[in-house]
Structures are given as structure tokens and as C-alpha cells.
Design a protein around this motif. Sequence first.
Motif, PDB file in Angstrom:
ATOM      1  N   ARG A  60      14.544  56.526  31.569  1.00 21.08           N
ATOM      2  CA  ARG A  60      15.138  55.180  31.555  1.00 21.08           C
ATOM      3  C   ARG A  60      16.533  55.206  32.165  1.00 21.08           C
ATOM      4  NH1 ARG A  60      16.056  50.891  32.608  1.00 21.08           N
ATOM      5  NH2 ARG A  60      16.634  49.124  31.307  1.00 21.08           N
ATOM      6  N   LEU A  61      17.294  56.248  31.893  1.00 15.58           N
ATOM      7  CA  LEU A  61      18.657  56.321  32.403  1.00 15.58           C
ATOM      8  C   LEU A  61      18.706  56.468  33.921  1.00 15.58           C
ATOM      9  CD1 LEU A  61      20.377  58.558  29.703  1.00 15.58           C
ATOM     10  CD2 LEU A  61      20.884  56.160  30.203  1.00 15.58           C
ATOM     11  N   PRO A  67      20.691  51.478  32.584  1.00 16.71           N
ATOM     12  CA  PRO A  67      21.991  50.949  32.155  1.00 16.71           C
ATOM     13  C   PRO A  67      23.196  51.616  32.819  1.00 16.71           C
ATOM     14  CG  PRO A  67      21.004  52.305  30.432  1.00 16.71           C
ATOM     15  CD  PRO A  67      19.949  52.109  31.472  1.00 16.71           C
ATOM     16  N   LEU A  68      23.007  52.784  33.410  1.00 12.44           N
ATOM     17  CA  LEU A  68      24.111  53.466  34.097  1.00 12.44           C
ATOM     18  C   LEU A  68      23.904  53.550  35.605  1.00 12.44           C
ATOM     19  CD1 LEU A  68      24.604  56.528  31.687  1.00 12.44           C
ATOM     20  CD2 LEU A  68      25.767  54.316  31.608  1.00 12.44           C
ATOM     21  N   SER A  69      22.824  52.957  36.102  1.00 13.38           N
ATOM     22  CA  SER A  69      22.384  53.218  37.476  1.00 13.38           C
ATOM     23  C   SER A  69      23.001  52.284  38.505  1.00 13.38           C
ATOM     24  CB  SER A  69      20.859  53.123  37.575  1.00 13.38           C
ATOM     25  OG  SER A  69      20.246  54.109  36.788  1.00 13.38           O
ATOM     26  N   VAL A  70      23.253  52.856  39.679  1.00 17.00           N
ATOM     27  CA  VAL A  70      23.520  52.083  40.888  1.00 17.00           C
ATOM     28  C   VAL A  70      22.197  51.819  41.590  1.00 17.00           C
ATOM     29  CG1 VAL A  70      24.673  52.110  43.137  1.00 17.00           C
ATOM     30  CG2 VAL A  70      25.820  53.065  41.129  1.00 17.00           C
ATOM     31  N   ARG A  71      21.366  52.830  41.624  1.00 19.85           N
ATOM     32  CA  ARG A  71      19.993  52.758  42.129  1.00 19.85           C
ATOM     33  C   ARG A  71      19.259  53.952  41.533  1.00 19.85           C
ATOM     34  NH1 ARG A  71      23.674  53.795  45.955  1.00 19.85           N
ATOM     35  NH2 ARG A  71      23.609  55.773  47.068  1.00 19.85           N
ATOM     36  N   ALA A  72      18.005  54.136  41.870  1.00 20.71           N
ATOM     37  CA  ALA A  72      17.216  55.203  41.253  1.00 20.71           C
ATOM     38  C   ALA A  72      17.877  56.563  41.445  1.00 20.71           C
ATOM     39  CB  ALA A  72      15.807  55.219  41.841  1.00 20.71           C
ATOM     40  N   ASN A  73      18.081  57.269  40.336  1.00 23.59           N
ATOM     41  CA  ASN A  73      18.642  58.618  40.322  1.00 23.59           C
ATOM     42  C   ASN A  73      20.103  58.692  40.773  1.00 23.59           C
ATOM     43  OD1 ASN A  73      16.144  59.927  39.507  1.00 23.59           O
ATOM     44  ND2 ASN A  73      15.417  59.476  41.580  1.00 23.59           N
ATOM     45  N   VAL A  74      20.766  57.554  40.846  1.00 25.66           N
ATOM     46  CA  VAL A  74      22.194  57.523  41.197  1.00 25.66           C
ATOM     47  C   VAL A  74      22.926  56.751  40.103  1.00 25.66           C
ATOM     48  CG1 VAL A  74      23.926  56.872  42.902  1.00 25.66           C
ATOM     49  CG2 VAL A  74      21.629  57.555  43.651  1.00 25.66           C
ATOM     50  N   LEU A  75      23.854  57.429  39.431  1.00 22.04           N
ATOM     51  CA  LEU A  75      24.596  56.821  38.341  1.00 22.04           C
ATOM     52  C   LEU A  75      25.969  56.350  38.812  1.00 22.04           C
ATOM     53  CD1 LEU A  75      23.902  59.404  35.470  1.00 22.04           C
ATOM     54  CD2 LEU A  75      22.474  57.493  36.258  1.00 22.04           C
ATOM     55  N   SER A  76      26.443  55.283  38.217  1.00 18.66           N
ATOM     56  CA  SER A  76      27.776  54.777  38.504  1.00 18.66           C
ATOM     57  C   SER A  76      28.803  55.576  37.708  1.00 18.66           C
ATOM     58  CB  SER A  76      27.869  53.294  38.135  1.00 18.66           C
ATOM     59  OG  SER A  76      29.219  52.881  38.023  1.00 18.66           O
ATOM     60  N   ALA A  77      29.775  56.140  38.384  1.00 22.01           N
ATOM     61  CA  ALA A  77      30.815  56.906  37.691  1.00 22.01           C
ATOM     62  C   ALA A  77      31.565  56.021  36.701  1.00 22.01           C
ATOM     63  CB  ALA A  77      31.779  57.508  38.709  1.00 22.01           C
ATOM     64  N   VAL A 123      20.869  64.259  39.128  1.00 18.61           N
ATOM     65  CA  VAL A 123      21.311  62.928  39.529  1.00 18.61           C
ATOM     66  C   VAL A 123      22.451  63.043  40.542  1.00 18.61           C
ATOM     67  CG1 VAL A 123      20.677  61.854  37.336  1.00 18.61           C
ATOM     68  CG2 VAL A 123      22.979  62.820  37.621  1.00 18.61           C
ATOM     69  N   LEU A 124      22.759  61.916  41.164  1.00 19.11           N
ATOM     70  CA  LEU A 124      23.995  61.752  41.918  1.00 19.11           C
ATOM     71  C   LEU A 124      24.888  60.805  41.137  1.00 19.11           C
ATOM     72  CD1 LEU A 124      22.681  61.314  45.585  1.00 19.11           C
ATOM     73  CD2 LEU A 124      23.637  63.370  44.542  1.00 19.11           C
ATOM     74  N   VAL A 125      26.172  61.062  41.177  1.00 23.19           N
ATOM     75  CA  VAL A 125      27.138  60.189  40.516  1.00 23.19           C
ATOM     76  C   VAL A 125      27.993  59.552  41.608  1.00 23.19           C
ATOM     77  CG1 VAL A 125      28.972  60.031  38.823  1.00 23.19           C
ATOM     78  CG2 VAL A 125      27.140  61.707  38.516  1.00 23.19           C
ATOM     79  N   ALA A 126      27.949  58.212  41.669  1.00 25.83           N
ATOM     80  CA  ALA A 126      28.585  57.485  42.764  1.00 25.83           C
ATOM     81  C   ALA A 126      29.901  56.860  42.335  1.00 25.83           C
ATOM     82  CB  ALA A 126      27.649  56.401  43.277  1.00 25.83           C
ATOM     83  N   SER A 127      30.900  57.018  43.189  1.00 28.31           N
ATOM     84  CA  SER A 127      32.191  56.351  43.007  1.00 28.31           C
ATOM     85  C   SER A 127      32.456  55.495  44.241  1.00 28.31           C
ATOM     86  CB  SER A 127      33.323  57.369  42.837  1.00 28.31           C
ATOM     87  OG  SER A 127      33.101  58.189  41.705  1.00 28.31           O
ATOM     88  N   ALA A 128      33.033  54.327  44.045  1.00 24.88           N
ATOM     89  CA  ALA A 128      33.309  53.436  45.171  1.00 24.88           C
ATOM     90  C   ALA A 128      34.796  53.099  45.199  1.00 24.88           C
ATOM     91  CB  ALA A 128      32.483  52.162  45.073  1.00 24.88           C
ATOM     92  N   GLU A 129      35.384  53.197  46.384  1.00 26.47           N
ATOM     93  CA  GLU A 129      36.795  52.860  46.555  1.00 26.47           C
ATOM     94  C   GLU A 129      36.929  51.771  47.614  1.00 26.47           C
ATOM     95  OE1 GLU A 129      38.933  56.345  47.579  1.00 26.47           O
ATOM     96  OE2 GLU A 129      38.694  57.303  45.613  1.00 26.47           O
TER      97      GLU A 129
END
Length: 230
Positions: A60-61, A67-77, A123-129
Motif C-alpha cells: 500500500r505504501l 499515502p507517501l507516494s509521488v508515483r508507484a515506488n517513488v516516495l515524497s521526501a 523505493v526511490l525518495v523524491a525531493s523537489a526544489e
Amino acid sequence: MTRAERGGRERAQANLPALAVALLLVTASVGLAVGLAGGAFAGAAGQPTDGRVAASAADRLVAADGPLSVRANVLSAAAVANASRGLVDRLVPGDAAVRVALDGEPVAARGDPTGGATMRRLVLVASAERHEVVPSFAGRQAVTLPRRTANATVTVDTRAGTDLATVRANDRVVLHDPDGLDGAYDVELSRYDTVTLSFDATADLSPGSVTVAYRAETTTKGVLEVTVDA
């Protein structure tokens, strides 16, 4: 009845017991296999284990709408940093001890699991600037954005006598006004391509005529862990 016919009949009758035994063995084997499969399924379905609950929560995560995802298998930092116990309560209702961790660092927990089962997902953890660029338009009326730029805000403020009518993302028209663009516009871009914005104007554009603001994404690899101890 000829001798040949009598011989064929006798052989057929002799084979009947062997055929009956073979059919009996096949029927018994099928019945046993179905019984074992049914018993295993009933056991799996009737007795949820810590491992199955942990696997379900982990899946689910990392889902696209998790609830933490940007897209499949990528989490929002940012979502990971702001997670709380409420995340665990939604994932695993009840009072089982549950811990969610990323690279061994706790993200959210309920209780203190000392045993149970742990499921892991890469997973990948994504950060956006946010970035802003003001094209100089030296040599060409275009600007190239970094890959994974999903959207941008284009602000147009041309000098008198110059109209900017069209903005293209690669070969796709994303903005157009025959009377001239003026103001700020949000533009959807392809996350998977390196996008070049090009500008069609009635005269050469000067620095400051266009400002492009965008959010660039960077990703790092990680291991998501979900531990459940009922």
C-alpha cells in the motif's frame, strides 16, 4: 464368432480391471491434491500472519496512490518527513505493534515491535526544489529544462512592439494567443522527456521578456521497511 473375434473380446475383458484400477488411482490422486490445496488455502485465508499484514501495508505504501507516494515506488521526501502515527493506524487498524522505517530510520510507529515480521521494498525518495530561469535569448529563442520537469510557470512581459504569440514544448504547442501572450501561464510538461521551450515572437526577445519557474526533482534510492508484531 471367429477365433480372432473371441481373442479380441477376451483381451478387452482382461484389460477392464486394469483400467478400473487406473481410474481409481487417478481419482484418488486428484481428490488428495484438491484436498491439500483447499486445506492450505483455508489455513492461509483463515489465519492472517504478521508477514501477510506487513506485506499488505508495504504494498500500500509503494502504490501509485499510496499515502507517501509521488508515483508507484517513488516516495515524497516531504511526506516521509511529516508522517505520524496516523499513517500506521490507517495502514494497519487494530492494536498490533507496527513500525514503518526508511533505511533503518523510523518514519512512523505504533508501539514497539520486538518480533513479528518485517517486509522490505526498494523505493526511490523524491525531493523537489523550485528554480527560476531568465533566458538570455543569445543565439536562439529557447530554453531547455532539466529532465523530470513535470510543469512550469511561464511569465511573459515583452517590450513594446514585440508580441510573443506561441510557446512550444519540443514540437507541441502549449501556449498560443495571436494577439500576444502577456502574464503568467502554467504549462504541463512530460516528466520523462528533456523539454525545450521555444518562443515564437514578432521580433527578437530581450533578456527579461520571459521568466520560467519550475520544480526540479531529484531522487535517491532507499529501502522501506514495515514491521508488524501482533
